[in-house]
Design a protein around this motif. Structure first.
Motif, PDB file in Angstrom:
ATOM      1  N   ARG A  16      -2.969  -7.658 -10.886  1.00  0.00           N
ATOM      2  CA  ARG A  16      -2.347  -7.234  -9.622  1.00  0.00           C
ATOM      3  C   ARG A  16      -0.961  -6.612  -9.804  1.00  0.00           C
ATOM      4  O   ARG A  16      -0.409  -6.037  -8.867  1.00  0.00           O
ATOM      5  N   ASN A  17      -0.362  -6.737 -10.994  1.00  0.00           N
ATOM      6  CA  ASN A  17       0.938  -6.130 -11.239  1.00  0.00           C
ATOM      7  C   ASN A  17       0.825  -4.708 -11.778  1.00  0.00           C
ATOM      8  O   ASN A  17       1.823  -4.026 -11.971  1.00  0.00           O
ATOM      9  N   LYS A  18      -0.418  -4.295 -12.058  1.00  0.00           N
ATOM     10  CA  LYS A  18      -0.573  -2.972 -12.671  1.00  0.00           C
ATOM     11  C   LYS A  18      -0.897  -1.918 -11.625  1.00  0.00           C
ATOM     12  O   LYS A  18      -1.471  -2.203 -10.574  1.00  0.00           O
ATOM     13  N   ALA A  19      -0.518  -0.672 -11.976  1.00  0.00           N
ATOM     14  CA  ALA A  19      -0.787   0.453 -11.080  1.00  0.00           C
ATOM     15  C   ALA A  19      -2.268   0.510 -10.736  1.00  0.00           C
ATOM     16  O   ALA A  19      -2.638   0.830  -9.597  1.00  0.00           O
ATOM     17  N   GLY A  20      -3.130   0.171 -11.704  1.00  0.00           N
ATOM     18  CA  GLY A  20      -4.578   0.216 -11.499  1.00  0.00           C
ATOM     19  C   GLY A  20      -5.056  -0.687 -10.378  1.00  0.00           C
ATOM     20  O   GLY A  20      -6.147  -0.510  -9.839  1.00  0.00           O
ATOM     21  N   TYR A  21      -4.261  -1.680 -10.018  1.00  0.00           N
ATOM     22  CA  TYR A  21      -4.593  -2.486  -8.850  1.00  0.00           C
ATOM     23  C   TYR A  21      -3.830  -1.988  -7.611  1.00  0.00           C
ATOM     24  O   TYR A  21      -4.383  -1.907  -6.515  1.00  0.00           O
ATOM     25  N   LYS A  22      -2.556  -1.639  -7.815  1.00  0.00           N
ATOM     26  CA  LYS A  22      -1.694  -1.297  -6.674  1.00  0.00           C
ATOM     27  C   LYS A  22      -2.200  -0.095  -5.885  1.00  0.00           C
ATOM     28  O   LYS A  22      -2.053  -0.035  -4.666  1.00  0.00           O
ATOM     29  N   PHE A  23      -2.766   0.874  -6.621  1.00  0.00           N
ATOM     30  CA  PHE A  23      -3.286   2.041  -5.907  1.00  0.00           C
ATOM     31  C   PHE A  23      -4.469   1.643  -5.009  1.00  0.00           C
ATOM     32  O   PHE A  23      -4.591   2.122  -3.891  1.00  0.00           O
TER      33      PHE A  23
END
Lengths: 701, 701
Positions: A16-23
């Motif tokens: 959840r801290n990575k861009a791959g989740y945030k987007f």
């Protein structure tokens, strides 16, 4: 692309801290109602959606794939998605053309491979895409302020800054696209789409550079779209581009900055110079009617503010005219005796008893003087003394605001407000903006916003002017390929109907004297010096020669000066022409350009050209109207109208000359520029008394 | 006045909603420790202080009386206070000179009466006075942000706006004085005091106009004070003043705007053009060392921001030079491969792992390239993603800020920060400012602040240049009083050692031809036309005449042209002079001025003078340094250095000419201006080939 039914995120992560989740989170938070597919390294599910681990298994009906993968994996995955039928890829990933030659090759290969399967690419190295009315958010920022400004930005952090500023101005966005490297889709295609988007009322652009050779298409799209809705642009790289321009003389005079200025003005695109002015100007263009004249009324409270408002309005070229005596008399019945009333009108602190006085006085002024074209209100509105008003005031700041909005609608003329407190959110200012009145926190914004509305008014007034189209260039079979003297340049120009003075050549001082007798006095004698740009700097030009003996002597002195000059220039004889005396002198030229097929320049000619650097670009084909607008952009504009007993320089004659030079330029692909300096203004005639042709260094001579 | 032990408020009220109470409240809240006396209509007490009802009963040792009474009562009460020995009155009351002639008389009478008893007056129509370190607040606003900026403002609402803005910039004020109508104390006397005030580190001014004839004193005070501490000014009325200038030719060319520009530059006063730039520039001048060269390093995060920063820095005339290859190599070891490193340096998002990277990279750049003169840091610092940094970051934004401050001190060169979030209060930015690094919320501020620091650096570098003093004017006993032709003007100038070309006069075309034989060819023949400003516009000038026959013909044609001209000018003969051919042409003149005894102008001369309006004011007496600075303010600056094979125009020769013209001007009180246009640049000589003298319309000719 802006209205996908099915979106894929390529490169999602369960962390959840990575861009791959945030987007993904931002997309879900925005409320996207269409289908979402995911591609990631780890199989399983994310937020209830299955994760594909192989691009070849992605569904076949994806409209937009948003790519977060690293630059190494990106090309293969995108090609696989393209094969599966994905229509668009938005490539957030950096590491392509901006890295240098290798990255550029990688990028070109990727675009070619994807295009082959019908996929178009946004970016790479771009900030993403959103369409808020649709709940589509393919950026990592959430929530975003929704509204009616479409933003098209080459830079991600400029976009982030504008999204943040938008809250301050109570404006929001409909659509956004970051175009980054614009490897595939050129910027004007987004403009074209947004022109038809019903949720978009104004288009704001941050642009660093057009794709090479896309200037003509950019112009055509913008000229069409800006008839329907306003376009405002911040051009980054204004100064460095100019400074790092090619060393060639004409190239530096027609620096990129001037090319863009001509493109923008001709296409009806409003340019701002500062990032902080982009949204305020967009706000004004969106909310206010355009200005159809230059005269501004200033009505508000406070002497210092009225002075700085007047300065800003006049410094952008508008006028704050004095009011007629009758109006001043009427105002005297309403305001304290010591309040200035001639324009600006200073109501002093009277608005504290009734803030609707802004609307009352402005209406009185604007209806009494129908020749006024816009009104500015200013003062410590909204938060002065914590918003306290007189106890018996019939209005508060919130209820007074819509009166101004209604007045603007009634007048059909722009009304803008300045108060220093508008830099923070407050119901008073929101009420003003919702009523359609821009509410600015700096006086500078008043000036740039009115200038933008005036520019838009001028553009719409000529919107019916037909767009001229250029004839095809006919390459001369007999192109000589050698243009390194004035005589050679003249020979080419003569074939394209350029009206030239009689030029006689002479191979000796004696022959020059004889030639002078045929021309008639006074004459100018010049050395023929192949490849020398500034003959006069090395004593190669003598003017005002009144008889044969003087000519003989002058030609001999020229020969001596030239033989003493550094670089040992070759003296190839002399030219003899009529001396037209002291005249107004123009520089007129055409050149090829990285964005446009070719372009024209006009400006202050003669020896001062380089000291004053006062030239403007004319889009080709030149028309009298385009030339007139280019002349009006010059510092020396006044010199080209009727001036000190001489008639106006004819824009029609200048347009003809530019088009003739352009035909000559395009007659030979080896020619890079054609320049006449000076072109003497002799009564109503334009007489080029020097000409130089430069050839590109890409083609051998 | 700024440090009173005893203050009186004249016009207090027991009604807590009235100004007469609020001012007392603000004074008490500020913690004033001195004595306070009150004068009001109702007797009794207010906040424990007795109210006097008769000014004649006021104590005898009042230092400052603050007057709130109406304009009708004010003069008598102030005179009574003056009789009792009050030293200063600060007159908040409006209704005096700003009302017109009657108010001006009232004001003059009041000042005269008070001065007679030794009392000096601040205002009237002014915003008040404060000295926060002393707890003295004679304004109605409370609390006020305390700090080290002294503010001197002609306008109350501009002051209020700046007090509000100050909180945003984390700056505060030491002293304030509103000078309003400056009926008695001219503005420069406040500057003089504040130069010695220990709590004041920078002086900020809002000025609409100097008191007539106070320009020379203003200059001397500012030139002295600005050696000790920086002065920054916003000049209101820049454009309207220019537009409404006197109709006389020279008067409009030396418009008030240009006079102030010369005064400010020569006195080391930094001018800003926008209200929103006054405090940021004051902040930079207060916190940073001056810039001693033009080269700027830009180190930050984000491509778009780096581009707009570069634009702003280069557009104020500074340079962003490319770094040497070694430095780029070193940076490559520290930053991602795709990060630009040539200047600007884009650290991309790397600072999220460690915000002290701003200081690390800036130090590396500045110590590797000692030729750099300032550094700009930029980016989404402080609030990007709500201030979140990497978990293992050794610094947060607050702890990283002092590293930049320490670096600035070590380098002795300015360091400024731009982040779009700096428009709101936040500990990150406060930390930066407390460490001495200005933290701006707009990119435009970066440009204007660095330009200000560069201007200060240039001023301090020449602070040892002695101030020239003007010799007394000797009025000519034999002043002719008639200067309406070029010949008459030449006659006067010759008496003051102006080097003039030979001018022969002729009363007929035949005599003109004969005169030409004596001068030598080519010649210029001009009509003598008393009172006609532009002879050439009506065919009164012929140039490049090569022999006697041509001269004869030319003079006859002149006679015909002139007799056909509108207004029936009288042809009083001809002048014949040498034709110096095509040369660089200057305009050089002197004139009397409302602020200064007299001033000089230099600029682009010849027929283009009016089209380009490119002139600068030179303070008199002219010196080579003053002339060189004036030339550098011209758009055409490049033309006056060594240019296209011609030598530099000598600032010394120009200074001599200006001083000679000034002596001629001051020889006769009837002369308003002396102007030579053109002055031809002939090699290293300056040759005035035309001259015109205008007389004041106040004195009969």
């Amino acid at each position: 692309m802006f209205k996908p039914r099915h979106v894929a995120l390529l490169g999602v992560s369960k962390d959840r801290n990575k861009a791959g989740y945030k987007f993904l989170r931002a997309l879900l938070d925005a409320g996207f109602a269409g289908q979402i597919s995911l591609l990631g390294r780890q199989s399983g599910e994310l937020e209830g959606l299955p994760i594909h681990t192989d691009a070849r298994t992605l569904p076949a009906d994806i409209d937009v794939a948003f790519n977060l993968l690293g630059p190494a994996q990106t090309p293969a995955v995108l090609e696989a998605a393209a094969e599966r039928g994905t229509a668009f890829a938005v490539v957030f990933t950096a590491g392509f053309a901006e890295m240098g030659d290798e990255g550029a090759r990688l990028q070109a290969d990727m675009v070619r491979a994807c295009n082959a399967h019908g996929m178009r690419i946004v970016g790479p190295n771009c900030m993403g895409l959103f369409n808020l009315p649709l709940g589509l958010n393919l950026t990592e920022i959430s929530p975003l302020p929704a509204g009616h400004v479409a933003l098209v930005s080459q830079s991600g952090n400029v976009a982030v800054t504008l999204w943040d500023q938008a809250r301050k101005h109570d404006v929001g966005f409909s659509c956004f696209v970051g175009f980054g490297n614009q490897a595939d889709i050129p910027m004007h295609e987004y403009i074209d789409y947004l022109g038809h988007d019903d949720d978009t009322r104004v288009i704001a652009i941050y642009l660093e550079g057009l794709r090479p050779a896309s200037g003509d298409a950019f112009f055509e799209v913008c000229a069409r779209v800006s008839r329907i809705k306003p376009i405002v642009v911040l051009k980054g790289g204004r100064t460095s581009a100019g400074r790092r321009a090619a060393e060639s003389h004409t190239a530096s005079l027609s620096s990129a900055e001037r090319v863009y200025r001509a493109l923008f003005e001709e296409a009806g695109v409003v340019e701002v110079a500062q990032m902080e002015h982009l949204l305020p100007v967009a706000e004004a263009l969106m909310r206010c009617p355009p200005m159809t004249g230059d005269d501004v009324a200033i009505v508000g409270s406070g002497g210092g503010h009225s002075t700085v408002c007047t300065d800003e309005v006049e410094s952008v070229g508008l006028r704050v005219p004095e009011f007629p005596a009758e109006l001043v008399d009427t105002l005297s019945g309403l305001l304290p005796s010591w309040a200035p009333k001639k324009n600006p009108v200073d109501m002093t602190g009277a608005y504290i008893n009734d803030p609707s006085l802004f609307a009352t006085l402005t209406e009185l002024v604007m209806t009494t003087c129908p020749s006024l074209d816009a009104a500015v209100n200013y003062g410590l509105y909204g938060l002065w003394k914590d918003g306290m008003l007189a106890e018996d005031s019939p209005h508060d700041y919130v209820s007074a605001a819509p009166l101004l909005g209604a007045l603007q609608t009634r007048l059909g003329k722009p009304l803008v407000f300045y108060t220093p407190y508008a830099d923070r959110p407050h119901p008073s200012f929101t009420a003003m903006r919702e009523a359609g009145v821009p509410c600015f926190d700096t006086v500078a914004c008043v000036g740039v916003a009115l200038a933008a509305l005036r520019q838009r008014g001028r553009f719409l007034a000529r919107a019916s002017e037909p767009l001229p189209h250029r004839t095809e260039a006919a390459t001369l079979a007999s192109a000589s390929g050698r243009y390194d003297t004035e005589v050679a340049a003249y020979a080419l120009l003569a074939r394209y109907d350029v009206k030239l003075p009689t030029v006689l050549t002479a191979d000796s001082p004696e022959a020059a004297a004889a030639a002078s007798e045929r021309i008639g006095y006074p004459v100018v004698v010049k050395a023929i010096l192949p490849g020398v740009a500034h003959k006069s700097d090395i004593g190669g030009v003598r003017t005002g020669l009144g008889d044969a003996a003087t000519v003989l002597d002058a030609a001999r002195r020229i020969a001596i000066s030239v033989s003493d000059a550094p670089g040992a220039p070759v003296l190839d004889g002399f030219t003899v022409t009529r001396d037209f005396g002291r005249r107004r002198e123009l520089i007129v030229g055409v050149r090829r350009d990285v964005s446009l097929v070719s372009l024209g320049i006009v400006g202050l000619g003669g020896v001062l050209t380089e000291a004053l650097d006062d030239v403007a670009v004319v889009l080709l084909p030149a028309t009298p109207a385009r030339v007139a607008r280019a002349l009006s952009r010059l510092t020396s504009a006044r010199a080209w109208g009727a001036f000190r007993g001489e008639p106006e320089v004819s824009p029609g004659a200048l347009a003809d000359l530019l088009n003739q030079l352009d035909a000559a330029l395009r007659s030979d692909p080896a020619i890079d520029s054609v320049e006449c300096n000076p072109v003497m203004v002799v009564g109503r005639e334009l007489v080029p008394v020097d000409a130089a042709i430069a050839v590109t260094d890409k083609e051998p001579m």
